[in-house]
Design a protein around this motif. Structure first.
Motif, short mmCIF file in Angstrom:
data_model
loop_
_atom_site.label_atom_id
_atom_site.label_comp_id
_atom_site.label_asym_id
_atom_site.label_seq_id
_atom_site.Cartn_x
_atom_site.Cartn_y
_atom_site.Cartn_z
N GLY A 13 10.70 -19.45 93.11
CA GLY A 13 9.69 -18.50 92.69
C GLY A 13 9.49 -18.49 91.19
N ASP A 14 10.59 -18.56 90.43
CA ASP A 14 10.48 -18.56 88.97
C ASP A 14 9.70 -19.77 88.48
N ILE A 16 7.47 -21.56 90.16
CA ILE A 16 6.06 -21.46 90.55
C ILE A 16 5.32 -20.47 89.65
N MET A 17 5.98 -19.38 89.26
CA MET A 17 5.33 -18.40 88.39
C MET A 17 5.23 -18.90 86.94
N ASN A 125 3.19 -8.97 86.55
CA ASN A 125 3.42 -10.21 87.26
C ASN A 125 4.07 -11.22 86.33
N PRO A 148 -1.85 -18.87 91.09
CA PRO A 148 -0.90 -19.98 91.25
C PRO A 148 -1.58 -21.34 91.09
N ASP A 252 10.45 -11.24 99.82
CA ASP A 252 10.48 -11.81 98.47
C ASP A 252 11.53 -12.92 98.40
N HIS A 257 6.50 -17.79 97.61
CA HIS A 257 5.79 -18.38 96.48
C HIS A 257 5.21 -19.75 96.83
N GLY A 260 2.11 -19.12 98.42
CA GLY A 260 1.09 -18.79 97.43
C GLY A 260 0.34 -20.00 96.91
N PHE A 278 6.14 -10.06 91.42
CA PHE A 278 6.32 -11.29 92.17
C PHE A 278 5.24 -11.64 93.18
N PRO A 280 2.20 -13.19 94.85
CA PRO A 280 1.25 -14.23 94.43
C PRO A 280 -0.14 -13.63 94.15
#
Length: 348
Positions: A13-14, A16-17, A125, A148, A252, A257, A260, A278, A280
């Motif tokens: 997730g980190d 992708i963000m 976000n 994303p 989560d 993610h 997303g 978090f 998306p």
């Protein structure tokens, strides 16, 4: 050409963000080198504009002293001959600064809990926050401006057969990383199994997604006619599997993610973590945040959770509410109606 070095091993997730900020750097004319871990390497290899510097994050983080120093020395050898305009080590822990020690860069930055300029501000976000920190902008972002970033070279063929009926993917486990389990993030396996029964009773297809460490959840679905893909797909294949589904339901965790990055609608389930951080940010995404009237919500501080034993905030999310949101997303998508990301709360 300007050059930027990003040091971010994971988690899914980190990473992708962080991608929207990395893409903005690239579009501003910067070459992007990325020090990544083995888990996210297959995902980042799907982005043609990123040059990867894979590191043995398992040895660096959990190995014995010799393994740690050997792996760090190998990374140093690969980065010490380059000169960068920006070196961003995207961790709060000062020990990660050690990784960039020999890097020659005009500017070095790390995350900091004592400086607002380098703090991931709660409630915002994280994709927005990474962009603010790396690009030096703090003038606000619209949901559409920081969506994303989908991979530009996903491998084929698609992992699932062509569908002939509504297909829903469930992510009933996950919420763990190399260093710790984070079970409080999870909607219960019993709730996912109950949801699967409702979906199957409608004649819909149900697919289970998850990683190799999620096999423990299989007994909850052993009597149900689901398509079990747990531990069978690579990260790029998870994205493609989500593309082949109408809706993905997940708490989560990393596959949320990954979903997303797909074209599927998403119902994201939250409790101890803030969906504002978090969820998306793209159309046809709904977050459900359990724990209404819980003074302790959210309890996650970026590393640890409160010492909770009953996970009441996640238990507040009912199967009926999830089904309602699945139906709403499918109806809006079928009608071609606009559906920006939204957050709802259970009625208590």
């Amino acid at each position: 050409m300007r050059k930027a070095l990003l040091i971010k091993f994971g988690a899914i997730g980190d990473v992708i963000m962080l991608l929207p900020a990395a893409r903005a750097l690239y579009e501003s004319g910067a070459h992007i080198d990325w020090v990544c871990g083995s888990m996210v390497q297959p995902l980042l290899e799907c982005y043609s504009w990123i040059s990867l510097l894979p590191a043995d994050d398992r040895k660096i983080l959990t190995g014995n002293p010799w393994e740690r120093m050997s792996s760090i020395a190998d990374l140093w050898r690969r980065v010490s001959g380059e000169r960068y305009d920006l070196c961003a080590t995207l961790y709060y822990d000062d020990r990660y600064k050690f990784l960039s020690l020999p890097v020659r860069a005009a500017k070095k930055l790390t995350l900091s809990r004592s400086s607002r300029d380098r703090l991931l501000i709660p409630g915002r976000n994280h994709a927005d926050e990474y962009a603010r920190i790396l690009l030096g902008k703090d003038d606000g972002w619209s949901p559409e401006s920081i969506a994303p970033i989908r991979p530009d070279r996903l491998p084929g063929p698609p992992p699932l057969p062509e569908k002939s009926r509504t297909r829903v993917a469930l992510v009933p486990a996950g919420a763990s990383n190399m260093l710790r389990q984070q079970a409080l993030r999870r909607w219960s396996a019993e709730s996912y199994a109950e949801l699967a029964k409702v979906l199957l009773a409608r004649g819909w297809e149900v697919v289970l997604l998850g990683g190799p460490d999620d096999a423990w959840v299989r007994p909850y679905f052993e009597s149900l006619a689901v398509k079990d893909c747990i531990g069978a797909l690579t990260l790029p294949q998870v994205i493609m599997a989500c593309d082949q589904c109408d809706v993905v339901v997940s708490h989560d965790t990393g596959p949320l993610h990954l979903a997303g990055l797909s074209h599927a609608a998403i119902v994201g389930l939250f409790g101890p973590t803030d969906p504002g951080n978090f969820l998306p940010r793209r159309p046809y995404v709904t977050g459900i945040w359990g724990g209404v009237n819980f003074a302790c919500r959210p309890c996650y501080d970026g590393r640890n959770f409160a010492p909770c034993k009953h996970n009441g905030c996640m238990e507040q999310i009912s199967t009926q509410l999830v089904m309602r949101e699945i139906d709403s997303l499918l109806e809006r998508k079928a009608a071609g109606l606009a559906s920006p990301p939204r957050l709802i709360l259970p009625e208590v």
